[in-house]
Design an enzyme around this catalytic site. Structure first.
Site, PDB file in Angstrom:
ATOM      1  N   HIS A  94      27.189 -18.406 -15.256  1.00  0.00           N
ATOM      2  CA  HIS A  94      26.195 -19.328 -14.718  1.00  0.00           C
ATOM      3  C   HIS A  94      26.023 -20.563 -15.605  1.00  0.00           C
ATOM      4  CE1 HIS A  94      22.741 -20.847 -12.703  1.00  0.00           C
ATOM      5  NE2 HIS A  94      21.814 -20.317 -13.460  1.00  0.00           N
ATOM      6  N   CYS A 140      18.089 -23.873 -12.302  1.00  0.00           N
ATOM      7  CA  CYS A 140      19.244 -23.208 -11.694  1.00  0.00           C
ATOM      8  C   CYS A 140      19.560 -23.741 -10.298  1.00  0.00           C
ATOM      9  CB  CYS A 140      19.019 -21.704 -11.652  1.00  0.00           C
ATOM     10  SG  CYS A 140      18.666 -21.023 -13.293  1.00  0.00           S
ATOM     11  N   LYS A 192      27.102 -13.111 -11.082  1.00  0.00           N
ATOM     12  CA  LYS A 192      27.338 -11.849 -11.790  1.00  0.00           C
ATOM     13  C   LYS A 192      28.739 -11.776 -12.400  1.00  0.00           C
ATOM     14  CE  LYS A 192      26.505  -7.949 -13.350  1.00  0.00           C
ATOM     15  NZ  LYS A 192      27.425  -8.424 -14.388  1.00  0.00           N
ATOM     16  N   CYS A 248      23.002  -8.048 -15.499  1.00  0.00           N
ATOM     17  CA  CYS A 248      22.803  -9.411 -16.022  1.00  0.00           C
ATOM     18  C   CYS A 248      24.077 -10.248 -15.892  1.00  0.00           C
ATOM     19  CB  CYS A 248      22.424  -9.375 -17.501  1.00  0.00           C
ATOM     20  SG  CYS A 248      20.934  -8.406 -17.818  1.00  0.00           S
TER      21      CYS A 248
END
Lengths: 385, 385
Positions: free
Chosen positions: B333, B83, B329, B207
């Site tokens: 991603h 990430c 959020k 999530c």
């Protein structure tokens, strides 16, 4: 730019390491590399690391390296650039050292593609090295894609399959003496020519075996070289070149623009010319690629590469020995490790410590071509004065 | 070290781009980025590129980028660091620019993990971000692994699930105004708390959604900044930090040493302190990670992150707005693109052009944590004087 030198180099044997994982191979290569630093090195000296791997690393690559070496304070960048991965890891480490941000860097490459926990990647590394949506669907796995190039080259140039066989014989002979090589036996031209065909014009002895392995280098900035050795090997030039991925877009099948671009960049940075090179490790995933690359690297005129082979110029004892280590041909090709391992061989050559020593070698060149044939990288090194 | 500035920034919307491939998304991000350069830029100005991608790129990543942009003369390095990929691409480009080897660089990140031709990778990107041989076999996919940390943090600190819900509400509110975000609706604390549990203590609204997308930056050395803009955004600090991959080796579940190390390195390079930061984009793959990261980044004392949330410090209008873009959020991603997209947001914030503009913002910080939780990267930017 701050100058950068290699002060340590080591590698595992390239082999079928069925009993060893990537977490075993990485510390083995690092230990041999650290032990080769003349005045010693502490792990706390390391400022950053560049890890070359195609991805077969039992999980998150940068973290697996940090875990395997027990060095969690070390920032690790994972570089992937197909078969040019190892050379590009050296290139990025060079930039960081030259910038002044880092004084001592670890460059390490490893892959274990034959068997590892990432079964999904095992089957897919070759398509990931090409265009998954097009060439791969047409059956252009690496052997087939490279064969298109070499067939056209054999058609347009005076070179023949015999010249490819002579390269196989040369690299097998060199590899036979190298304890780190996998195929340690000699072959004859007749054996190479009569071997089963894998993808015409490549017989079995024109192809590389897939090996597992790891290789490591310690690079340092000129300001701190003296702390580590009086015999540094300087990184004089690095070059990275791209080209179209899909074969349908290649304008000329008989040359690799990626190599031409990478070589031009590396020689320009080094302020050197092809004639200055004393010893080279050239990508020979297939024998015909070594042959064609002589021209793209500037070692031969267009369509005259075969003359170097006929005259023994690139054999040991010739004016420009190529692949004294045995090359990918005899060692095998764990892509993340290959470019780093070429620099390990050149480090030893330029310090006069190699198994198949090239007398008086001062300038060495390492080359890889991949992503078939969308990327190439060239690294030029200079031995101690 | 030569100073380095961002002179252009652009990105695609982060979304479910079912009708677009990675070869569509890359040129879209690049076009918006190039168009944002005040005095214009020619592709021939580009000296090198760094491409952040986790691997879902329809084939050989560096070559796919060169093909997609039609720029085969451009050397492309593919960076993968879980990430933290996008931030590490910025870090490596910075080194090359600072070294003097390159004057103008493209940093681009992209991933299309929901659907692409590499079906084998689609199922495996999450385990590749962890330890494939151990944690993955134990069911520690990212949600479960991060939940272990956040559960322990909630146990040891005064923070509660309500504080996590308040972060979800904040980031949804910010994202609702951002045309590049995927989840453009507001939620309430009650909705967040009563949502179905994914992995305790994470409800659905704690999530991130998985999105596709691409983001791009043009970085240049200080010598040539004036050619491109009178409003450069300077890259003041970059930091990369590692930590153990396996959760069984974590010594303290309530802090992320990778973030602490990355932040220390970035602040040291910048000569700045956490109190200097005016606006931040902080990794919020889960709301609890944004909360805990306030402490690791130095924005809050240990176990006092919840106080920032209660006081509205990190909301728009507070002293240190966090994730004005809506964060991971609200955006989603695509790991290769995320760190680059955070810098796109900060580029606009620090030039006063952002959608959710933070008044007078001069110093911005971008942060990501991944490889759960073995790597983190921090990028510190400064706006025009």
């Amino acid at each position: 730019m701050r100058r950068v030198a290699i002060v340590g180099a080591g590698m595992t044997a390239f082999a079928e390491h069925f009993a060893l994982g990537i977490k075993d191979l990485l510390p083995m290569a690092f230990a041999e590399c650290a032990a080769s630093v003349d005045k010693g090195i502490r792990t706390s000296d390391l400022g950053a690391a560049w890890f070359g791997a195609l991805g077969a690393t039992d999980g998150f690559p940068a973290g697996v390296l940090a875990d395997a070496l027990g060095l969690h304070g070390l920032p690790v960048t994972h570089i992937e650039n197909s078969c040019a991965t190892g050379n590009d890891a050296v290139r990025n480490a060079l930039f960081a050292l030259s910038s002044g941000a880092v004084d001592v860097a670890l460059v390490i490459g490893a892959d274990k593609l034959r068997e590892n926990a990432q079964k999904d990647l095992l089957g897919t590394w070759e398509p990931v090295a090409g265009d998954r949506a097009w060439d791969h669907q047409l059956g252009l796995f690496p052997h087939a894609g490279f064969a298109l190039h070499v067939n056209r080259y054999l058609y347009e140039s005076p070179a023949t399959r015999e010249h490819m066989a002579m390269i196989a014989v040369k690299n097998h002979r060199n590899g036979a003496a190298n304890p780190k090589a996998r195929l340690r036996f000699e072959i004859t031209v007749d054996q190479a020519l009569s071997a089963p065909i894998v993808a015409d014009p490549f017989g079995v002895y024109d192809c590389v075996p897939q090996s597992d392995g790891a290789a490591a280098l310690i690079l340092v900035a000129e300001d701190v070289v003296d702390r580590y050795t009086d015999r540094p090997v300087w990184v004089r030039g690095v070059g990275l070149g791209l080209d179209t991925v899909m074969h349908q877009h290649k304008r000329d099948m008989t040359t690799f623009p990626a190599t031409v671009r990478a070589a031009r960049a590396a020689f320009a940075m080094a302020g050197l010319a092809p004639a200055d090179v004393d010893v080279a490790e050239v990508h020979d995933y297939f024998t015909g690629i070594e042959l064609m690359s002589y021209e793209d690297l500037g070692f031969a005129e267009r369509f005259e590469a075969h003359k170097l082979v006929e005259a023994g110029v690139t054999a040991l004892g010739g004016a420009l020995p190529v692949n004294p280590s045995g090359g990918l041909k005899a060692k095998g090709h764990p892509p993340g490790a290959t470019g780093v391992a070429q620099c390990v061989e050149l480090f030893e050559q330029l310090r006069g410590d190699a198994v198949n020593q090239v007398d008086g070698a001062r300038i060495g060149l390492a080359h890889n071509l991949g992503g078939p044939t969308a990327v190439a990288a060239v690294t030029i090194l200079e031995g101690p004065a």
